[in-house]
Design an enzyme around this catalytic site. Structure first.
Site, PDB file in Angstrom:
ATOM      1  N   ASN A   1      44.074  36.021  45.634  1.00  0.00           N
ATOM      2  CA  ASN A   1      45.116  36.017  44.614  1.00  0.00           C
ATOM      3  C   ASN A   1      45.404  37.459  44.202  1.00  0.00           C
ATOM      4  OD1 ASN A   1      46.839  34.921  42.513  1.00  0.00           O
ATOM      5  ND2 ASN A   1      45.215  35.425  41.042  1.00  0.00           N
TER       6      ASN A   1
ATOM      7  N   HIS B   1      46.479  39.585  40.813  1.00  0.00           N
ATOM      8  CA  HIS B   1      46.528  39.410  39.362  1.00  0.00           C
ATOM      9  C   HIS B   1      46.993  40.720  38.717  1.00  0.00           C
ATOM     10  CE1 HIS B   1      45.509  37.726  35.478  1.00  0.00           C
ATOM     11  NE2 HIS B   1      45.003  38.914  35.171  1.00  0.00           N
TER      12      HIS B   1
ATOM     13  N   SER C   1      44.914  43.722  40.558  1.00  0.00           N
ATOM     14  CA  SER C   1      43.724  43.431  41.361  1.00  0.00           C
ATOM     15  C   SER C   1      44.051  42.350  42.383  1.00  0.00           C
ATOM     16  CB  SER C   1      42.599  42.868  40.469  1.00  0.00           C
ATOM     17  OG  SER C   1      42.379  43.666  39.320  1.00  0.00           O
TER      18      SER C   1
ATOM     19  N   ASP D   1      40.298  33.820  37.612  1.00  0.00           N
ATOM     20  CA  ASP D   1      40.531  35.271  37.697  1.00  0.00           C
ATOM     21  C   ASP D   1      39.221  36.050  37.732  1.00  0.00           C
ATOM     22  OD1 ASP D   1      43.301  34.900  37.657  1.00  0.00           O
ATOM     23  OD2 ASP D   1      43.387  34.997  35.476  1.00  0.00           O
TER      24      ASP D   1
END
Ligand code: GRF
Length: 216
Positions: A109, A111, A138, A147
């Protein structure tokens, strides 16, 4: 060795998807996007995929009785396309533990903050409120900890005195478009290992430091 087969999940604009599409357009890039899937039919990113000739699918989460049922359907879709790695790129759905486990170490992912600061939503407004002088983004592996998975790469940008959330978001977004393709490249090249929750990139060296902000 063949290219890493990537599925990208989006819900909206798709500018990070575009950065990945552009990177994959380079014949030497070690990954290819084989599917773009969205939970929203009106996601602008779907057009970006279509323009690039990438197959798209829409799975409307409202049509499923539960989060788990939606996630299972998504896994089947990704498996149908023989996806090796799933990239979340502005996918605005919480994923069930079952989905995260099914894609363990094969799910990443991006972020918009320097994790573990500012997990969750509204990161730029919260960074301004906190008064940080350096902010960023990130790319991380997704785990059951929201996260909170191991970090592959981060980019830092300065917060400027006259920033609002929009101007700060735009500066971070440019950095996002740099680091997401980088992380994908490293994964495609097989250079990423995980040691005790810390990511090691074979051949990686430290960036110049320190980044000091402001400078007077
Ligand atoms: C980005 O800021 C990303 O970090 C976050 O959602 C936003 C998606 O933007 N996860 P886009 O759809 O890639 O333009």
């Amino acid at each position: 060795m063949g290219k890493l087969r990537v599925g990208v999940l989006i819900s909206g604009r798709g500018s990070n998807l575009q950065a990945l599409i552009d990177a994959c357009a380079d014949t030497g890039f070690p990954a290819e996007i084989v599917l773009v899937a969205s939970n929203r039919a009106d996601a602008a990113g779907l057009d970006r995929a279509r323009r690039a000739g990438i197959p798209t699918r829409v799975l409307d989460h409202k049509a499923f009785p539960s989060r788990e049922a939606f996630d299972e359907a998504m896994t089947l879709l990704l498996r149908d396309s023989a996806v090796d790695l799933v990239c979340l790129a502005g996918f605005m759905r919480l994923l069930s533990p079952g989905f995260v486990a099914a894609w363990d170490r094969r799910l990443i992912n991006i972020h918009p903050s320097l994790l573990p600061s500012f997990k969750g939503l509204d990161t730029h407004r919260r960074a301004l409120e906190a008064g940080v002088a350096i902010h960023g983004c990130s790319v991380h592996f997704v785990t059951a900890d929201l996260d909170g998975g191991p970090i592959l790469v981060q980019a830092a940008v300065p917060v400027l005195a006259d920033d609002d959330a929009g101007s700060l978001a735009a500066r971070v977004l440019e950095a996002e478009h740099r680091i997401y393709p980088l992380a994908l490249r490293w994964l495609g090249e097989g250079r990423v290992t995980l040691v005790d929750n810390r990511v090691r990139i074979a051949g990686g060296t430290a960036a110049p430091y320190p980044l000091i902000n402001p400078v007077v």
